[in-house]
Design a protein around this motif. Structure first.
Motif, PDB file in Angstrom:
ATOM      1  N   ILE A   1      34.571  42.139  35.419  1.00 40.16           N
ATOM      2  CA  ILE A   1      34.579  40.675  35.457  1.00 40.16           C
ATOM      3  C   ILE A   1      35.967  40.142  35.124  1.00 40.16           C
ATOM      4  O   ILE A   1      36.450  39.179  35.737  1.00 40.16           O
ATOM      5  CB  ILE A   1      33.524  40.117  34.490  1.00 40.16           C
ATOM      6  CG1 ILE A   1      32.112  40.491  34.962  1.00 40.16           C
ATOM      7  CG2 ILE A   1      33.648  38.595  34.365  1.00 40.16           C
ATOM      8  CD1 ILE A   1      31.006  40.025  34.055  1.00 40.16           C
TER       9      ILE A   1
ATOM     10  N   LEU B   1      30.739  42.585  41.224  1.00 38.59           N
ATOM     11  CA  LEU B   1      29.683  41.876  40.502  1.00 38.59           C
ATOM     12  C   LEU B   1      28.428  42.735  40.367  1.00 38.59           C
ATOM     13  O   LEU B   1      27.791  42.756  39.311  1.00 38.59           O
ATOM     14  CB  LEU B   1      29.361  40.563  41.221  1.00 38.59           C
ATOM     15  CG  LEU B   1      30.429  39.468  41.130  1.00 38.59           C
ATOM     16  CD1 LEU B   1      30.126  38.344  42.110  1.00 38.59           C
ATOM     17  CD2 LEU B   1      30.518  38.925  39.708  1.00 38.59           C
TER      18      LEU B   1
ATOM     19  N   SER C   1      29.109  45.588  37.861  1.00 38.84           N
ATOM     20  CA  SER C   1      29.113  45.027  36.516  1.00 38.84           C
ATOM     21  C   SER C   1      27.692  44.748  36.053  1.00 38.84           C
ATOM     22  O   SER C   1      27.338  45.007  34.891  1.00 38.84           O
ATOM     23  CB  SER C   1      29.941  43.743  36.495  1.00 38.84           C
ATOM     24  OG  SER C   1      29.876  43.119  35.226  1.00 38.84           O
TER      25      SER C   1
ATOM     26  N   ALA D   1      24.051  37.355  37.125  1.00 38.47           N
ATOM     27  CA  ALA D   1      24.895  38.089  38.073  1.00 38.47           C
ATOM     28  C   ALA D   1      24.059  38.729  39.172  1.00 38.47           C
ATOM     29  O   ALA D   1      24.475  38.789  40.335  1.00 38.47           O
ATOM     30  CB  ALA D   1      25.715  39.145  37.336  1.00 38.47           C
TER      31      ALA D   1
ATOM     32  N   TYR E   1      29.929  32.519  33.620  1.00 38.17           N
ATOM     33  CA  TYR E   1      31.079  32.464  32.724  1.00 38.17           C
ATOM     34  C   TYR E   1      30.750  31.721  31.427  1.00 38.17           C
ATOM     35  O   TYR E   1      31.308  32.032  30.372  1.00 38.17           O
ATOM     36  CB  TYR E   1      32.267  31.830  33.435  1.00 38.17           C
ATOM     37  CG  TYR E   1      32.973  32.788  34.361  1.00 38.17           C
ATOM     38  CD1 TYR E   1      33.952  33.653  33.881  1.00 38.17           C
ATOM     39  CD2 TYR E   1      32.644  32.858  35.707  1.00 38.17           C
ATOM     40  CE1 TYR E   1      34.592  34.552  34.715  1.00 38.17           C
ATOM     41  CE2 TYR E   1      33.276  33.751  36.557  1.00 38.17           C
ATOM     42  CZ  TYR E   1      34.249  34.600  36.057  1.00 38.17           C
ATOM     43  OH  TYR E   1      34.881  35.496  36.892  1.00 38.17           O
TER      44      TYR E   1
END
Length: 222
Positions: free
Chosen positions: A41, A65, A68, A119, A144
């Motif tokens: 990220i 993404l 992650s 995500a 975020y």
């Protein structure tokens, strides 16, 4: 009665030793997985401000993404029991600071679970439902924003555990590592404002802390 000494059953020490060994390794593995997830990220280019461009941004970086997202899931699986074992290990000598520190880290794990869902919605289809540009903008903002809260909870946890882990013999530098990593989490809690190198440094500091505390947990006496 209430003043009777605690009776240690046979095998209690060996059970605690197994817990601590398991917890130490789980913390190291979980910290490594979390480092990989947050590093992916942190290395993402800044998201465009225009909602119409966000769909392309998500598509171009869908692999980062999705990877992650997967790493975050397994980081939770490994780190959660490790934090509980850490609390069991230090709660008698430092009850207040250990409770604040470990509970804050567990709250950070809860937020990490929320990031998994957020995500995942960006990169995985759900019943083929298409998302509008405004929906994608909202989800990216939530991703975020959740990361921001996660790092602040992690900062509180690490700083509090710096007080819980003080005076640990040859591991006397653990508080320094805790305070330093906690401070860097605060600095890196604004990934949309701070440069990538600072976000990567904060993530690496968290990894260093998990390795140091994991090794301490494996070697300390029950």
């Amino acid at each position: 009665m209430g003043n009777e000494p605690e009776v240690h059953r046979p095998g209690t020490t060996s059970t605690h030793r197994f817990e601590q060994t398991f917890g130490g390794w789980a913390l190291i593995v979980g910290g490594t997985l979390l480092f990989g997830a947050l590093l992916l990220i942190a290395l993402l280019p800044p998201a465009p401000a225009a909602p119409s461009e966000l769909a392309r941004w998500v598509q171009e970086h869908s692999f980062q993404l999705s990877m992650s997202d997967e790493l975050m899931f397994f980081a939770i699986v490994c780190s959660t029991p490790a934090i509980i074992i850490l609390l069991r290990t230090v709660r008698l000598s430092r009850p207040v600071s250990s409770l604040i520190g470990c509970s804050s880290l567990l709250l950070a794990m809860t937020l990490l679970g929320l990031m998994v869902v957020i995500a995942g919605r960006l990169v995985y289809p759900v019943f083929g439902i298409a998302m509008s540009d405004d929906s994608i903008a909202l989800i990216v903002s939530m991703l975020y924003g959740t990361l921001h809260c996660l790092e602040l909870f992690a900062a509180v946890g690490l700083i509090a555990l710096g007080f819980a882990l003080r005076d640990e013999g040859v591991w006397y530098l653990l508080p320094v590592a805790s305070f330093g990593a906690g401070g860097l989490q605060i600095l890196g809690a604004f990934p949309w404002l701070t440069p990538a190198w600072l976000n990567v440094t904060a993530t690496a500091a968290l990894l260093f802390w998990t390795i140091a505390v994991g090794l301490w947990l494996r070697t300390t006496r029950p």
